[in-house]
Design a protein around this motif. Sequence first.
Motif, PDB file in Angstrom:
ATOM      1  N   ARG A 154       1.082  -1.184  -0.123  1.00 14.23           N
ATOM      2  CA  ARG A 154      -0.430  -0.179  -0.384  1.00 14.23           C
ATOM      3  C   ARG A 154       0.552   1.277  -0.113  1.00 14.23           C
ATOM      4  NH1 ARG A 154      -4.454  -2.268   4.675  1.00 14.23           N
ATOM      5  NH2 ARG A 154      -4.993  -3.749   3.575  1.00 14.23           N
ATOM      6  N   TYR A 155       1.795   1.748   0.657  1.00 14.09           N
ATOM      7  CA  TYR A 155       2.504   2.376   0.833  1.00 14.09           C
ATOM      8  C   TYR A 155       4.253   1.717   0.041  1.00 14.09           C
ATOM      9  CZ  TYR A 155      -1.078   3.629   3.523  1.00 14.09           C
ATOM     10  OH  TYR A 155      -2.089   3.875   4.195  1.00 14.09           O
ATOM     11  N   PRO A 156       4.320   1.933  -1.100  1.00 14.88           N
ATOM     12  CA  PRO A 156       5.572   0.746  -2.100  1.00 14.88           C
ATOM     13  C   PRO A 156       6.753   2.035  -1.849  1.00 14.88           C
ATOM     14  CG  PRO A 156       4.776   2.068  -3.457  1.00 14.88           C
ATOM     15  CD  PRO A 156       3.161   2.275  -2.208  1.00 14.88           C
ATOM     16  N   GLU A 157       6.209   4.016  -1.065  1.00 15.00           N
ATOM     17  CA  GLU A 157       7.430   4.574  -0.915  1.00 15.00           C
ATOM     18  C   GLU A 157       8.182   4.438   0.428  1.00 15.00           C
ATOM     19  OE1 GLU A 157       3.804   6.265   0.342  1.00 15.00           O
ATOM     20  OE2 GLU A 157       4.307   5.409  -0.958  1.00 15.00           O
ATOM     21  N   ILE A 158       7.623   3.478   1.386  1.00 16.18           N
ATOM     22  CA  ILE A 158       8.219   2.928   2.648  1.00 16.18           C
ATOM     23  C   ILE A 158       8.615   2.411   2.219  1.00 16.18           C
ATOM     24  CG2 ILE A 158       8.125   2.884   5.105  1.00 16.18           C
ATOM     25  CD1 ILE A 158       5.097   3.728   4.546  1.00 16.18           C
ATOM     26  N   VAL A 159      10.435   1.788   3.029  1.00 17.60           N
ATOM     27  CA  VAL A 159      11.446   0.843   3.018  1.00 17.60           C
ATOM     28  C   VAL A 159      10.743   0.185   4.155  1.00 17.60           C
ATOM     29  CG1 VAL A 159      14.087   0.736   3.401  1.00 17.60           C
ATOM     30  CG2 VAL A 159      13.163   2.548   2.327  1.00 17.60           C
ATOM     31  N   VAL A 160       9.907  -1.065   4.138  1.00 15.59           N
ATOM     32  CA  VAL A 160       9.683  -1.659   5.010  1.00 15.59           C
ATOM     33  C   VAL A 160      11.185  -2.804   5.088  1.00 15.59           C
ATOM     34  CG1 VAL A 160       8.351  -3.936   5.788  1.00 15.59           C
ATOM     35  CG2 VAL A 160       6.997  -1.974   3.981  1.00 15.59           C
ATOM     36  N   GLU A 161      11.059  -3.086   7.106  1.00 18.73           N
ATOM     37  CA  GLU A 161      12.318  -3.507   7.084  1.00 18.73           C
ATOM     38  C   GLU A 161      11.758  -4.604   7.473  1.00 18.73           C
ATOM     39  OE1 GLU A 161      15.139  -2.991   7.788  1.00 18.73           O
ATOM     40  OE2 GLU A 161      15.818  -1.510   6.709  1.00 18.73           O
ATOM     41  N   ARG A 162      11.536  -6.042   7.193  1.00 21.88           N
ATOM     42  CA  ARG A 162      11.163  -6.720   7.529  1.00 21.88           C
ATOM     43  C   ARG A 162      11.343  -7.912   8.788  1.00 21.88           C
ATOM     44  NH1 ARG A 162       7.333  -8.689   4.011  1.00 21.88           N
ATOM     45  NH2 ARG A 162       7.404  -7.134   1.831  1.00 21.88           N
ATOM     46  N   ASP A 163      12.706  -8.018   9.015  1.00 18.41           N
ATOM     47  CA  ASP A 163      13.241  -9.021   9.980  1.00 18.41           C
ATOM     48  C   ASP A 163      13.686  -7.700  10.851  1.00 18.41           C
ATOM     49  OD1 ASP A 163      13.352 -11.334   9.489  1.00 18.41           O
ATOM     50  OD2 ASP A 163      14.690 -11.235   7.535  1.00 18.41           O
ATOM     51  N   ALA A 164      13.026  -7.143  11.534  1.00 17.88           N
ATOM     52  CA  ALA A 164      13.494  -5.884  12.607  1.00 17.88           C
ATOM     53  C   ALA A 164      12.093  -5.759  13.814  1.00 17.88           C
ATOM     54  CB  ALA A 164      13.461  -4.706  12.028  1.00 17.88           C
ATOM     55  N   LEU A 165      12.608  -6.037  14.858  1.00 21.09           N
ATOM     56  CA  LEU A 165      11.831  -5.932  15.887  1.00 21.09           C
ATOM     57  C   LEU A 165      11.227  -4.598  15.745  1.00 21.09           C
ATOM     58  CD1 LEU A 165      13.625  -7.311  18.718  1.00 21.09           C
ATOM     59  CD2 LEU A 165      12.067  -8.438  18.137  1.00 21.09           C
ATOM     60  N   TYR A 166      11.787  -2.985  15.620  1.00 17.50           N
ATOM     61  CA  TYR A 166      11.742  -2.072  16.183  1.00 17.50           C
ATOM     62  C   TYR A 166      12.972  -1.209  14.944  1.00 17.50           C
ATOM     63  CZ  TYR A 166      15.281  -1.819  19.427  1.00 17.50           C
ATOM     64  OH  TYR A 166      16.861  -1.361  20.338  1.00 17.50           O
ATOM     65  N   VAL A 167      12.248  -0.005  14.423  1.00 12.72           N
ATOM     66  CA  VAL A 167      12.942   0.885  13.763  1.00 12.72           C
ATOM     67  C   VAL A 167      13.484   2.601  13.901  1.00 12.72           C
ATOM     68  CG1 VAL A 167      13.585   1.984  11.030  1.00 12.72           C
ATOM     69  CG2 VAL A 167      13.135  -0.798  11.621  1.00 12.72           C
ATOM     70  N   ASP A 168      14.524   3.048  14.281  1.00 11.64           N
ATOM     71  CA  ASP A 168      14.927   4.341  14.979  1.00 11.64           C
ATOM     72  C   ASP A 168      15.665   4.845  13.163  1.00 11.64           C
ATOM     73  OD1 ASP A 168      16.051   6.761  15.689  1.00 11.64           O
ATOM     74  OD2 ASP A 168      16.548   5.304  17.347  1.00 11.64           O
ATOM     75  N   GLU A 169      14.527   5.723  13.111  1.00 13.67           N
ATOM     76  CA  GLU A 169      14.597   6.952  12.024  1.00 13.67           C
ATOM     77  C   GLU A 169      14.679   8.265  12.919  1.00 13.67           C
ATOM     78  OE1 GLU A 169      15.976   5.885   9.785  1.00 13.67           O
ATOM     79  OE2 GLU A 169      14.484   6.809   7.859  1.00 13.67           O
ATOM     80  N   ASP A 170      15.177   8.547  14.319  1.00  8.11           N
ATOM     81  CA  ASP A 170      15.118   9.786  14.921  1.00  8.11           C
ATOM     82  C   ASP A 170      14.224   9.790  15.344  1.00  8.11           C
ATOM     83  OD1 ASP A 170      17.354  10.851  15.868  1.00  8.11           O
ATOM     84  OD2 ASP A 170      17.193  12.866  14.920  1.00  8.11           O
ATOM     85  N   ASP A 171      13.780  10.780  14.427  1.00 11.54           N
ATOM     86  CA  ASP A 171      12.359  11.432  14.935  1.00 11.54           C
ATOM     87  C   ASP A 171      11.473  10.561  14.567  1.00 11.54           C
ATOM     88  OD1 ASP A 171      12.234  11.283  12.228  1.00 11.54           O
ATOM     89  OD2 ASP A 171      11.640  13.220  11.446  1.00 11.54           O
ATOM     90  N   ILE A 172      11.229   9.276  13.925  1.00  9.00           N
ATOM     91  CA  ILE A 172      10.202   8.371  13.513  1.00  9.00           C
ATOM     92  C   ILE A 172      10.516   7.013  13.908  1.00  9.00           C
ATOM     93  CG2 ILE A 172       8.826   7.113  11.918  1.00  9.00           C
ATOM     94  CD1 ILE A 172       7.364  10.200  12.078  1.00  9.00           C
ATOM     95  N   LEU A 173       9.499   6.265  14.957  1.00  8.02           N
ATOM     96  CA  LEU A 173      10.115   5.556  15.365  1.00  8.02           C
ATOM     97  C   LEU A 173       9.533   4.175  14.992  1.00  8.02           C
ATOM     98  CD1 LEU A 173      11.681   7.541  17.879  1.00  8.02           C
ATOM     99  CD2 LEU A 173      12.883   5.241  18.157  1.00  8.02           C
ATOM    100  N   THR A 174       9.528   2.610  14.721  1.00  6.81           N
ATOM    101  CA  THR A 174       8.406   1.773  14.284  1.00  6.81           C
ATOM    102  C   THR A 174       8.818   0.119  14.969  1.00  6.81           C
ATOM    103  OG1 THR A 174       9.194   1.286  12.292  1.00  6.81           O
ATOM    104  CG2 THR A 174       7.449   3.079  12.320  1.00  6.81           C
ATOM    105  N   SER A 175       7.708  -0.286  15.371  1.00  5.19           N
ATOM    106  CA  SER A 175       8.361  -1.236  16.003  1.00  5.19           C
ATOM    107  C   SER A 175       6.725  -2.796  15.293  1.00  5.19           C
ATOM    108  CB  SER A 175       7.739  -1.232  17.758  1.00  5.19           C
ATOM    109  OG  SER A 175       6.521  -1.958  18.115  1.00  5.19           O
ATOM    110  N   ALA A 176       7.252  -3.502  15.481  1.00  3.24           N
ATOM    111  CA  ALA A 176       6.681  -4.954  15.397  1.00  3.24           C
ATOM    112  C   ALA A 176       5.887  -5.016  16.276  1.00  3.24           C
ATOM    113  CB  ALA A 176       7.607  -5.917  15.153  1.00  3.24           C
ATOM    114  N   GLY A 177       4.981  -5.791  16.496  1.00  5.98           N
ATOM    115  CA  GLY A 177       4.204  -6.360  17.221  1.00  5.98           C
ATOM    116  C   GLY A 177       3.885  -6.538  18.572  1.00  5.98           C
ATOM    117  N   SER A 178       3.268  -6.288  19.919  1.00  8.93           N
ATOM    118  CA  SER A 178       2.732  -6.132  20.398  1.00  8.93           C
ATOM    119  C   SER A 178       4.307  -5.935  21.583  1.00  8.93           C
ATOM    120  CB  SER A 178       2.657  -7.279  21.054  1.00  8.93           C
ATOM    121  OG  SER A 178       1.354  -7.651  20.197  1.00  8.93           O
ATOM    122  N   ALA A 179       4.966  -7.210  21.869  1.00 10.15           N
ATOM    123  CA  ALA A 179       5.873  -6.958  23.103  1.00 10.15           C
ATOM    124  C   ALA A 179       6.898  -6.174  22.369  1.00 10.15           C
ATOM    125  CB  ALA A 179       6.648  -8.422  23.195  1.00 10.15           C
TER     126      ALA A 179
END
Length: 352
Positions: A150-175
Amino acid sequence: MAEFATIVTIMPNDYRPLVVIIAYDQLCTFEFGCAFEVFGLSRPEMGPGWYRCRTAAVEPEPIRGAGGLRLETDGGLELLEAADTIVIPGWRGPTAAGPERLLDALRRANAAGTRIVAICGGAFLLAQAGLLEGKRATTHWRHLDALSSRYPEIVVERDALYVDEDDILTSAGSAAGLDLCIHIVRKDFGAKAANSVARRLVVAAHRDGGQSQFIERSLPPPSGARLSNLLEAVQRRIGEKWTIERMAAEAHVSVRTLHRHIREATGLAPGDWLQRQRLAYARDLLEETTLSIKEVTVRAGFGTTTNFRQHFRAASGLSPATFRARFHLRQDTLGQSADCSDMNTSGGGASI
């Protein structure tokens, strides 16, 4: 918690960063609980300077959460304007549209330099707001394909617990959201504070964000027990010379079997896993001790300071000396008791 006899002084001034956790109808209560557990609970052992925490309602109350719970919040989206960090604890689903007023509030916050943290499905809100364009991000492994398509402009990290882009941080599921929150504490206040929070939560103090999200199958006994003992032994004696052959011999398996089992258990090849353990230990030594760079090199098992500096810079973007200057000064001495009268962070709201 009366059992804490000492505190960790975490800031040289009286400023207390404000964390605002977004609450919405059909709230993912586990993800919300992870964020509030780290940023919202009273932590007298941290002394003055710890986070303030507020909850902001996306819709008019009552906010209903999973399990039939209802949440009282501290206010609405206006709270985001004063936030230092905004946490999005999951979302209603990959296809659920975010209210435009929420997306606008997130865009304004990002433009103002506010750090935004998305746990699990919260990444889809950031994507809808256009805040992940050209950035690396992750989400729960079940929804990685949806995020990528849905968002091909995003560099999706498939093998990561979380991704730190400094001002934007995302995590995998739940824990993994809990790992990300502790990572943020580590960034803000250093290893001592992160270790203290993790100890209270009875979880690992540091799981690197690049670890695999899940393991396809468990290790069969007795190899699993032997492998567990090996990994613990390596971590206890990380400064020693650990070749792949030595590790295999200690586990009483072949080199090929060792490779397979460690990759299944950690998502990493043995050499990569060992390197991450050495780097994590070196970070702790740089943050928590005054050991020389040479001594840190020896204790972490890097052999030469040149080798250590190269690997550390590649992993962190900083030289060991720069990393210490930036983070060791924020580690602060252990003191005696503190006035905890203002440590209940969420003035009467935020209870489920």
